[in-house]
Write an enzyme that holds these catalytic residues in place. Structure first.
Site, PDB file in Angstrom:
ATOM      1  N   ASP A 266       0.862  -1.179   0.000  1.00  0.00           N
ATOM      2  CA  ASP A 266       0.000   0.000   0.000  1.00  0.00           C
ATOM      3  C   ASP A 266       0.908   1.242   0.000  1.00  0.00           C
ATOM      4  OD1 ASP A 266      -2.129   1.683   0.319  1.00  0.00           O
ATOM      5  OD2 ASP A 266      -2.837   0.851   2.196  1.00  0.00           O
TER       6      ASP A 266
ATOM      7  N   LYS B  32      -1.119  -1.693  -4.635  1.00  0.00           N
ATOM      8  CA  LYS B  32      -1.912  -0.456  -4.697  1.00  0.00           C
ATOM      9  C   LYS B  32      -0.976   0.710  -4.960  1.00  0.00           C
ATOM     10  CE  LYS B  32      -6.118  -0.177  -1.934  1.00  0.00           C
ATOM     11  NZ  LYS B  32      -6.677   0.231  -0.647  1.00  0.00           N
TER      12      LYS B  32
ATOM     13  N   LEU C  81       7.227  -2.544   3.307  1.00  0.00           N
ATOM     14  CA  LEU C  81       8.164  -3.162   2.368  1.00  0.00           C
ATOM     15  C   LEU C  81       9.534  -2.496   2.432  1.00  0.00           C
ATOM     16  CD1 LEU C  81       7.956  -5.416   0.427  1.00  0.00           C
ATOM     17  CD2 LEU C  81       7.303  -3.803  -1.360  1.00  0.00           C
TER      18      LEU C  81
ATOM     19  N   ASN D 133       5.566   1.508   3.165  1.00  0.00           N
ATOM     20  CA  ASN D 133       6.343   1.636   4.414  1.00  0.00           C
ATOM     21  C   ASN D 133       6.865   0.292   4.905  1.00  0.00           C
ATOM     22  OD1 ASN D 133       6.432   4.378   5.190  1.00  0.00           O
ATOM     23  ND2 ASN D 133       4.263   4.314   5.700  1.00  0.00           N
TER      24      ASN D 133
HETATM   25  O1  LIG Z   1       2.456  -0.724   2.315  1.00  0.00           O
HETATM   26  P1  LIG Z   1       1.966  -0.517   3.735  1.00  0.00           P
HETATM   27  O2  LIG Z   1       1.159   0.758   3.874  1.00  0.00           O
HETATM   28  O3  LIG Z   1       3.047  -0.605   4.750  1.00  0.00           O
HETATM   29  O4  LIG Z   1       0.883  -1.657   4.058  1.00  0.00           O
HETATM   30  C1  LIG Z   1       1.059  -3.010   3.741  1.00  0.00           C
HETATM   31  C2  LIG Z   1       1.162  -3.859   4.974  1.00  0.00           C
HETATM   32  O5  LIG Z   1      -0.035  -3.743   5.761  1.00  0.00           O
HETATM   33  C3  LIG Z   1      -0.599  -5.033   5.978  1.00  0.00           C
HETATM   34  O6  LIG Z   1      -0.152  -5.580   7.171  1.00  0.00           O
HETATM   35  P2  LIG Z   1      -0.776  -5.180   8.582  1.00  0.00           P
HETATM   36  O7  LIG Z   1       0.104  -4.153   9.222  1.00  0.00           O
HETATM   37  O8  LIG Z   1      -2.222  -4.854   8.415  1.00  0.00           O
HETATM   38  O9  LIG Z   1      -0.579  -6.534   9.419  1.00  0.00           O
HETATM   39  P3  LIG Z   1      -1.274  -7.973   9.232  1.00  0.00           P
HETATM   40  O10 LIG Z   1      -0.843  -8.536   7.901  1.00  0.00           O
HETATM   41  O11 LIG Z   1      -0.712  -8.769  10.373  1.00  0.00           O
HETATM   42  O12 LIG Z   1      -2.756  -7.776   9.317  1.00  0.00           O
HETATM   43  C4  LIG Z   1      -0.070  -5.866   4.833  1.00  0.00           C
HETATM   44  O13 LIG Z   1      -0.044  -7.241   5.170  1.00  0.00           O
HETATM   45  C5  LIG Z   1       1.301  -5.303   4.591  1.00  0.00           C
HETATM   46  O14 LIG Z   1       2.279  -5.947   5.380  1.00  0.00           O
END
Ligand SMILES: O=P(O)(O)OC[C@H]1O[C@H](OP(=O)(O)OP(=O)(O)O)[C@H](O)[C@@H]1O
Length: 159
Positions: free
Chosen positions: A108, A136, A113, A111
């Site tokens: 998304d 995204k 990654l 951050n």
């Molecule tokens: O590109 P970003 O804005 O950083 O978002 C992406 C991250 O968010 C989600 O994890 P989340 O923190 O929701 O944890 P989870 O998978 O344990 O639900 C997803 O699995 C990614 O790791």
């Protein structure tokens, strides 16, 4: 009685479409990494990536891989990344000199990654590629750079 799927507005991809796409990615990953003398490690980002990782591993039959997981937390109780992920569970496999494929369910803001790529590079991976089920790009806030000859694979782009 409420249906289990009341919160689903529409289906974007059928099970068959997803399966076919995962097979395509598995074939591409295998072609890119087989023949390498260095080991290959798939690192799933817990917890969201575990099903995609399991599906993907079954599509790389010829490729010997180790599997591990890492967890990075940044969201707290909200849905917006706060830009400062914390690694709360680290990989156990020795990554030195190996090709790492970081497996995500969604990218998304970028951050998580960006933080994880730097982390895995610091552990000595010779390359870090990324494979995300969903991407995204319109929400990207952080540019991330792959390591070595790492590649970026994605299942589907979403708005
Ligand atoms: O590109 P970003 O804005 O950083 O978002 C992406 C991250 O968010 C989600 O994890 P989340 O923190 O929701 O944890 P989870 O998978 O344990 O639900 C997803 O699995 C990614 O790791």
């Amino acid at each position: 009685m409420a249906s289990l799927h009341d919160d689903i507005e529409r289906v974007l991809w059928t099970e068959e479409e997803i399966s076919a796409r995962v097979s395509e990615i598995g074939t591409a990953v295998t072609a890119d990494l087989e023949g390498s003398s260095a080991g290959v490690v798939f690192v799933g980002v817990a917890t969201g990536a575990f099903l995609f990782l399991a599906d993907l591993v079954r599509r790389v039959g010829r490729l010997p891989v180790e599997v591990d997981f890492v967890r990075a937390e940044s969201y707290g109780s909200g849905t917006e990344s706060n830009g400062a992920p914390r690694i709360t569970c680290d990989v156990k496999v020795d990554l030195r000199g190996k090709h790492v494929l970081l497996v995500e369910d969604i990218v998304d803001s970028g951050n998580t990654l960006s933080c994880l790529i730097s982390h895995l590079e610091a552990k000595g991976a010779s390359s870090v590629s990324v494979c995300t089920f969903l991407d995204k790009p319109a929400r990207r806030k952080v540019h991330f750079k792959l390591v070595g000859d790492g590649k970026f694979y994605r299942g589907f782009e979403i708005l």
